[in-house]
Design a protein around this motif. Structure first.
Motif, PDB file in Angstrom:
ATOM      1  N   LYS A  17       0.749  -1.217   0.139  1.00  0.00           N
ATOM      2  CA  LYS A  17       0.178   0.110  -0.122  1.00  0.00           C
ATOM      3  C   LYS A  17       0.956   1.325   0.089  1.00  0.00           C
ATOM      4  O   LYS A  17       1.906   1.467   0.673  1.00  0.00           O
ATOM      5  N   GLY A  18       0.580   2.388  -0.682  1.00  0.00           N
ATOM      6  CA  GLY A  18       1.093   3.583  -0.994  1.00  0.00           C
ATOM      7  C   GLY A  18       2.473   3.408  -1.859  1.00  0.00           C
ATOM      8  O   GLY A  18       3.035   4.450  -1.587  1.00  0.00           O
ATOM      9  N   ASN A  19       2.563   2.366  -2.523  1.00  0.00           N
ATOM     10  CA  ASN A  19       3.474   2.197  -3.613  1.00  0.00           C
ATOM     11  C   ASN A  19       2.771   2.479  -4.956  1.00  0.00           C
ATOM     12  O   ASN A  19       2.291   1.576  -5.335  1.00  0.00           O
ATOM     13  N   PRO A  20       3.193   3.436  -5.566  1.00  0.00           N
ATOM     14  CA  PRO A  20       2.617   3.811  -6.916  1.00  0.00           C
ATOM     15  C   PRO A  20       2.976   2.761  -8.059  1.00  0.00           C
ATOM     16  O   PRO A  20       2.186   2.622  -9.056  1.00  0.00           O
ATOM     17  N   LYS A 158      -2.004  10.399  -5.666  1.00  0.00           N
ATOM     18  CA  LYS A 158      -2.854  10.779  -4.537  1.00  0.00           C
ATOM     19  C   LYS A 158      -2.607  12.453  -4.231  1.00  0.00           C
ATOM     20  O   LYS A 158      -2.477  12.317  -3.034  1.00  0.00           O
ATOM     21  N   GLY A 159      -2.584  12.949  -5.276  1.00  0.00           N
ATOM     22  CA  GLY A 159      -2.351  14.552  -4.900  1.00  0.00           C
ATOM     23  C   GLY A 159      -0.519  15.059  -4.667  1.00  0.00           C
ATOM     24  O   GLY A 159      -0.401  15.949  -4.332  1.00  0.00           O
ATOM     25  N   ARG A 160       0.114  14.047  -4.693  1.00  0.00           N
ATOM     26  CA  ARG A 160       1.557  13.988  -4.578  1.00  0.00           C
ATOM     27  C   ARG A 160       2.191  13.710  -5.664  1.00  0.00           C
ATOM     28  O   ARG A 160       2.190  12.914  -6.502  1.00  0.00           O
TER      29      ARG A 160
END
Length: 475
Positions: A17-20, A158-160
């Motif tokens: 999770k959190g790994n594009p 995610k906006g980053r």
């Protein structure tokens, strides 16, 4: 190469999770959905069957090459590839200090001070796919790889904002004939530059410099998996070039964490088996063997059933058990050979300038002779034929010893335009070009009359239709 903008899907594993890089991959699908994605059934256009021009219908037979009937091994191989890609990306989250250090320093020259998230620990494995020519390896790899985009384009996650813009999921190259590390490096460089729309970079003059170019390009592209085809070219010799190439490939796995897939024909499996280290590494993420289909398998029935429905003959040819048996006898379950036989069979009857466009076993035999003349004489096909086929008279019997089997009869395809006996060449050529042939036949019903006689053969002899000594009678 297909490029797609990133669409993120929440990862299943917490550590992903959190790994594009992982969340930009396609969402996980079940077996039936995947097999449907991998299939391709050409559009039949049934009205073409009634087209008055046979050349038009013959042209449509080209579509037979487009058929893709996936099997369970497609699902197994895809799962191995999917897992290998995710494992490789699991240690390369672009937002992690570990990945930042991995990107900016050569693997062998990283600083002594570890980032707060630890040093990069490569986690990548190798998949091996073995199968003889024509069994469908290339078709399967094409379907699986083309299901995945070759390149995913990122903008923000995610906006980053992300520091990289392109993620290369896969590239496919061929093993060089000379087992040269330099040749393979240059091919990888060209493929990565092409995937990333970059101008071709001039290869370094030394192997060390070239390897560093490869490492930097693989890192910056976030390569997901490297597929190397034609690995049967790798045959160990005294030169040691093959060992150098294998060592280079394993360096990519061990140092850069890039999963690989080896694809090749036999005897590549024997090559790997010569050393336990090479065999263990090559199958760390799975080893798949593709073989010709078995006659009594569901896969053969599914494949031939779909293939047979794609027909452009003026009449519908039903697939009977006899035709099914003949197709298997000729093709030995080799998908490429079966497709070539069936296409040539349709072409033969369509272009025969006859209203009878029925495909029977004789047509299949002739199609095999025309479409597979070279393939049928290869040592591999001959061995398969001896192993799997019984002569016609013993079909259905099992357990026969080799000495009990009569010699396989040879098949001869007649060609009226070529004299079969040179001593009759002039007479045959004169008959072929004759325009008054019907007028030369003394009795048009000679065979019908002979059938009604007690001894038909003797009747034909008396009328000099049958000759026991043609050289004496006609020479």
């Amino acid at each position: 190469m297909r490029r797609e903008p990133a669409e993120y899907h929440e990862a299943i594993l917490p550590e992903h999770k959190g790994n594009p890089l992982i969340e930009a991959l396609k969402p996980k699908l079940g077996m039936n959905e995947l097999l449907h994605k991998f299939s391709n059934y050409p559009n039949l256009d049934e009205h073409i069957r009634k087209h008055p021009d046979p050349l038009v219908r013959e042209e449509y037979t080209i579509r037979l090459k487009q058929l893709r009937q996936p099997f369970f091994i497609y699902y197994q191989c895809f799962r191995a590839i999917e897992t290998a890609i995710k494992d490789g990306y699991g240690q390369k989250n672009p937002f992690s200090p570990t990945t930042a250090q991995y990107l900016h320093y050569p693997v062998d020259e990283r600083p002594e001070i570890a980032p707060r998230t630890g040093y990069f620990e490569p986690k990548a494995e190798t998949i091996t796919l073995i199968g003889s020519s024509g069994v469908g390896k290339t078709s399967m790899l094409e379907q699986i790889l083309n299901y995945l985009p070759a390149v995913i384009e990122h903008d923000e996650y995610k906006g980053r904002r992300v520091e990289f813009t392109e993620q290369v999921i896969w590239i496919k190259v061929e093993c060089p004939n000379n087992s040269s590390v330099r040749d393979l490096c240059e091919e990888i460089l060209v493929s990565l530059d092409l995937a990333m729309n970059r101008s071709k970079e001039t290869p370094a003059s030394t192997i060390g410099g070239l390897v560093r170019q490869i490492e930097q390009r693989i890192k910056s592209s976030f390569l997901g998996i490297l597929v190397i085809d034609e690995m049967q070219r790798l045959v160990f010799k005294r030169t040691g070039g093959e060992n150098n190439l294998l060592n280079f490939l394993h360096r990519l796995v061990n140092k850069l964490g890039v999963p690989m897939l080896f694809c090749g024909n036999p005897p590549f499996d024997e090559t790997l088996s010569k050393t336990l280290k090479a065999a263990r590494r090559a199958e760390s993420a799975g080893c798949f063997q593709m073989e010709p289909l078995k006659r009594d398998s569901d896969e053969w029935e599914a494949f031939l059933g779909e293939l047979w429905e794609i027909q452009w003959t003026s009449v519908y040819n039903e697939l009977t058990v006899e035709l099914n048996d003949k197709m298997y006898e000729l093709s030995l379950g080799n998908l490429d050979i079966a497709q070539r036989i069936y296409r040539e069979a349709q072409r033969l009857v369509i272009l025969a300038d006859s209203d009878d466009e029925l495909i029977n076993t004789a047509v299949l035999e002739q199609a095999y002779a025309r479409a597979c003349g070279l393939s049928s004489n290869t040592e591999e096909i001959q061995e398969q034929r001896e192993k799997f086929l019984l002569p016609t008279g013993n079909r259905g019997k099992r357990g026969l010893k080799s000495q009990d089997k009569p010699a396989k009869p040879k098949t001869f395809i007649a060609d009226i335009t070529r004299p079969q006996h040179p001593e009759f060449e002039m007479q045959l050529r004169e008959l072929i070009g004759a325009v008054d042939l019907p007028d030369r036949i003394r009795d048009l019903d000679v065979f019908q009359q002979a059938v009604e006689q007690e001894d038909p053969i003797e009747s034909l002899r008396s009328k000099r239709v049958v000759s026991d000594d043609p050289l004496a009678d006609l020479g």
